[in-house]
Write a protein that holds these residues in place. Sequence first.
Motif, PDB file in Angstrom:
ATOM      1  N   ARG A 250       0.850  -1.200   0.000  1.00 41.35           N
ATOM      2  CA  ARG A 250       0.000   0.000   0.000  1.00 41.35           C
ATOM      3  C   ARG A 250       0.883   1.247   0.000  1.00 41.35           C
ATOM      4  N   LEU A 251       0.777   2.013  -1.061  1.00 43.80           N
ATOM      5  CA  LEU A 251       1.646   3.174  -1.255  1.00 43.80           C
ATOM      6  C   LEU A 251       0.972   4.461  -0.795  1.00 43.80           C
ATOM      7  N   ARG A 252       1.779   5.405  -0.359  1.00 41.65           N
ATOM      8  CA  ARG A 252       1.330   6.770  -0.097  1.00 41.65           C
ATOM      9  C   ARG A 252       1.633   7.584  -1.355  1.00 41.65           C
ATOM     10  N   ILE A 253       0.597   7.976  -2.060  1.00 47.59           N
ATOM     11  CA  ILE A 253       0.766   8.613  -3.370  1.00 47.59           C
ATOM     12  C   ILE A 253       0.265  10.045  -3.313  1.00 47.59           C
ATOM     13  N   GLY A 254       1.099  10.965  -3.758  1.00 49.88           N
ATOM     14  CA  GLY A 254       0.694  12.350  -3.900  1.00 49.88           C
ATOM     15  C   GLY A 254       0.221  12.616  -5.312  1.00 49.88           C
ATOM     16  N   LEU A 255      -0.912  13.277  -5.463  1.00 41.47           N
ATOM     17  CA  LEU A 255      -1.457  13.643  -6.771  1.00 41.47           C
ATOM     18  C   LEU A 255      -1.225  15.143  -6.953  1.00 41.47           C
ATOM     19  N   ALA A 256      -0.283  15.490  -7.829  1.00 42.74           N
ATOM     20  CA  ALA A 256       0.149  16.886  -7.998  1.00 42.74           C
ATOM     21  C   ALA A 256      -0.107  17.329  -9.433  1.00 42.74           C
ATOM     22  N   VAL A 257      -1.142  18.128  -9.641  1.00 42.35           N
ATOM     23  CA  VAL A 257      -1.516  18.501 -11.009  1.00 42.35           C
ATOM     24  C   VAL A 257      -1.052  19.903 -11.397  1.00 42.35           C
ATOM     25  N   ALA A 258      -0.569  20.697 -10.455  1.00 48.83           N
ATOM     26  CA  ALA A 258      -0.092  22.043 -10.791  1.00 48.83           C
ATOM     27  C   ALA A 258       1.268  21.956 -11.473  1.00 48.83           C
ATOM     28  N   PRO A 259       1.540  22.798 -12.476  1.00 46.84           N
ATOM     29  CA  PRO A 259       2.814  22.749 -13.200  1.00 46.84           C
ATOM     30  C   PRO A 259       3.945  23.372 -12.397  1.00 46.84           C
ATOM     31  N   PRO A 260       5.202  23.166 -12.813  1.00 45.57           N
ATOM     32  CA  PRO A 260       6.343  23.744 -12.097  1.00 45.57           C
ATOM     33  C   PRO A 260       6.389  25.271 -12.143  1.00 45.57           C
ATOM     34  N   SER A 261       5.723  25.875 -13.137  1.00 44.28           N
ATOM     35  CA  SER A 261       5.719  27.332 -13.269  1.00 44.28           C
ATOM     36  C   SER A 261       4.303  27.841 -13.446  1.00 44.28           C
ATOM     37  N   PRO A 290      -4.323  14.674  -2.768  1.00 43.85           N
ATOM     38  CA  PRO A 290      -3.947  15.846  -3.569  1.00 43.85           C
ATOM     39  C   PRO A 290      -2.852  16.641  -2.849  1.00 43.85           C
ATOM     40  N   VAL A 291      -1.816  17.041  -3.582  1.00 43.19           N
ATOM     41  CA  VAL A 291      -0.682  17.737  -2.972  1.00 43.19           C
ATOM     42  C   VAL A 291      -0.173  18.825  -3.913  1.00 43.19           C
ATOM     43  N   GLU A 292       0.647  19.698  -3.349  1.00 43.96           N
ATOM     44  CA  GLU A 292       1.441  20.641  -4.131  1.00 43.96           C
ATOM     45  C   GLU A 292       2.878  20.133  -4.114  1.00 43.96           C
ATOM     46  N   LEU A 293       3.408  19.794  -5.276  1.00 40.40           N
ATOM     47  CA  LEU A 293       4.792  19.323  -5.328  1.00 40.40           C
ATOM     48  C   LEU A 293       5.723  20.527  -5.138  1.00 40.40           C
ATOM     49  N   PRO A 294       6.697  20.446  -4.250  1.00 39.92           N
ATOM     50  CA  PRO A 294       7.546  21.608  -3.945  1.00 39.92           C
ATOM     51  C   PRO A 294       8.629  21.828  -4.997  1.00 39.92           C
ATOM     52  N   TYR A 295       8.213  22.323  -6.166  1.00 41.81           N
ATOM     53  CA  TYR A 295       9.168  22.540  -7.253  1.00 41.81           C
ATOM     54  C   TYR A 295      10.197  23.627  -6.924  1.00 41.81           C
ATOM     55  N   GLY A 296       9.786  24.617  -6.128  1.00 40.37           N
ATOM     56  CA  GLY A 296      10.690  25.728  -5.869  1.00 40.37           C
ATOM     57  C   GLY A 296      11.087  26.415  -7.167  1.00 40.37           C
ATOM     58  N   ARG A 354      14.069  19.895  -1.153  1.00 44.41           N
ATOM     59  CA  ARG A 354      12.614  20.008  -1.014  1.00 44.41           C
ATOM     60  C   ARG A 354      11.920  18.692  -1.356  1.00 44.41           C
ATOM     61  N   LEU A 355      12.391  18.051  -2.424  1.00 49.12           N
ATOM     62  CA  LEU A 355      11.774  16.795  -2.842  1.00 49.12           C
ATOM     63  C   LEU A 355      12.035  15.683  -1.823  1.00 49.12           C
ATOM     64  N   LEU A 356      13.221  15.659  -1.257  1.00 49.02           N
ATOM     65  CA  LEU A 356      13.507  14.652  -0.228  1.00 49.02           C
ATOM     66  C   LEU A 356      12.587  14.826   0.976  1.00 49.02           C
ATOM     67  N   ASP A 357      12.334  16.058   1.354  1.00 50.31           N
ATOM     68  CA  ASP A 357      11.385  16.308   2.447  1.00 50.31           C
ATOM     69  C   ASP A 357       9.988  15.827   2.071  1.00 50.31           C
ATOM     70  N   GLU A 361       7.020  11.808   3.306  1.00 49.53           N
ATOM     71  CA  GLU A 361       5.599  11.544   3.536  1.00 49.53           C
ATOM     72  C   GLU A 361       4.946  10.722   2.431  1.00 49.53           C
ATOM     73  N   PHE A 362       5.584  10.614   1.270  1.00 51.51           N
ATOM     74  CA  PHE A 362       4.987   9.938   0.118  1.00 51.51           C
ATOM     75  C   PHE A 362       5.994   8.984  -0.519  1.00 51.51           C
ATOM     76  N   ASP A 363       5.471   7.942  -1.169  1.00 53.23           N
ATOM     77  CA  ASP A 363       6.306   6.971  -1.876  1.00 53.23           C
ATOM     78  C   ASP A 363       6.423   7.301  -3.359  1.00 53.23           C
ATOM     79  N   VAL A 364       5.339   7.836  -3.919  1.00 53.37           N
ATOM     80  CA  VAL A 364       5.236   8.099  -5.363  1.00 53.37           C
ATOM     81  C   VAL A 364       4.456   9.385  -5.547  1.00 53.37           C
ATOM     82  N   VAL A 365       4.744  10.100  -6.618  1.00 56.04           N
ATOM     83  CA  VAL A 365       3.906  11.227  -6.999  1.00 56.04           C
ATOM     84  C   VAL A 365       3.374  10.989  -8.408  1.00 56.04           C
ATOM     85  N   ILE A 366       2.120  11.371  -8.635  1.00 58.94           N
ATOM     86  CA  ILE A 366       1.507  11.304  -9.962  1.00 58.94           C
ATOM     87  C   ILE A 366       1.259  12.726 -10.433  1.00 58.94           C
ATOM     88  N   THR A 367       1.690  13.022 -11.674  1.00 65.94           N
ATOM     89  CA  THR A 367       1.422  14.313 -12.309  1.00 65.94           C
ATOM     90  C   THR A 367       0.916  14.051 -13.725  1.00 65.94           C
TER      91      THR A 367
END
Length: 449
Positions: A250-261, A290-296, A354-357, A361-367
């Motif tokens: 069972r994975l902890r998955i972040g769903l991040a649909v906002a673009p890097p810019s 649903p998450v915000e991926l920390p693109y910075g 930022r991504l390591l942080d 909390e998550f194993d995978v991210v989906i974009t």
Amino acid sequence: MNPDCRAADEYPIGGPAAALAARVRAGTITPTAVVAEALARISSENRKINAFTVVRAEQARAEALELTERPDLDELPLAGVPVAIKHNIAVAGEPTRAGSAATSTAAASTDHPVVSRLRAAGAIVVGLTAMPELGLWASTDDGARVTRNPRDVGRTAGGSSGGAAAAVAAGLVPIAHGNDGLGSIRVPAAVCGVFGIKPGRQVVPAEIGADSWAGTAENGVLATTVSDAALALSVLADRCDLAELRPPHRLRIGLAVAPPSRLVRVDRHWTAAARTAGARAAAAGHQVEPVELPYGDAALAMLLRWPTAGLADAERLAHPELLQPRTRKHLALGAAIRRLRLIRPDQVDRVEARLLDFFEEFDVVITPTLAATPPKARQWSGRGWAANVASSVRYAPFTGVWNLVGWPAASLPMGTHPEAHTPLAAQLAGPPGSEVTLLGLAAQLEGSS
């Protein structure tokens, strides 16, 4: 080939490549028959899409005949499977053209390690696939031929592994080699509706040229199915575990649909593709949030590195005066960026921190894999630098961050755009060492479609 991988029955039989290899190992079909059929398809279909720049018909037939005499034929994971190689790594006896008239016409004397591993596993190299000049552009043409999307020949097959994606999507080969510097496997895979994976750093021998793409490019695979891609990647990486495709825990998955810019707009149907993948993952029992991926400032870091990516390759060109105008301008900008020392390691360090942080909390991210429908198929090499840059940035902003940090990422088909009628796809990404997890999850999502 790793001797621990030699038992034929241990390989998954699910996709066209795996099934072909199983039949060859069982003796119900010969490598020569498989290659003859592949060459017939290429002869019939390639002129419509221009996936191949070189078709090795005579050499492939000879290699297939030699393969029938190998005493270990019944143990080879890719026995008799026709494969395509992107035209920027060495294939013995062929010039390495990298989509450019400026490169040397001298034939390579030895195979790149990726090619050596494929041959050792029983694969037959039937041809070399088209790519844009030095792999710098997100559409594929070489000034003479435009590589077209088999799903819609009026649109590009993407870049820079556009020819590889087109060859797989058209059924000319079941698997193809590609490499990925800022999305060059995942972008064309998404465009053409096939599966593509870029492994993390040092999983597969990555040398394209000395310092090519500033260390951001990795060799990977495009295939019609996840199982075929996993099988091929296991060969390229010399790791049996990559082919096993066990369902992940069972994975902890972040769903991040906002673009890097914020300057990039995302087509709502591409956003929906990522949400569809998230819904399938939830239905498979994973925790999806649903998450915000920390693109910075990842977008700026990517844009600064893109013009410098081809500088090392350009310095070795036999005929630099033959470079396309768009490429010359791009490389001139890259030289200025390097001269002004605008690229610093701490830029990537901040993004990675930022991504390591985030992945604590998550194993995978989906974009979404892409932000928009792919551009029209046209002679982009004859258009201006600004038009090429704008086109690339507009539709492919999501992929480059994973090259920046050197982490694995994949693109999985996720339906069809209801208005453009072109493929949609979701991107799966994870921290270093998560290739097995990404492949297992991709197989789950593929199977639930």
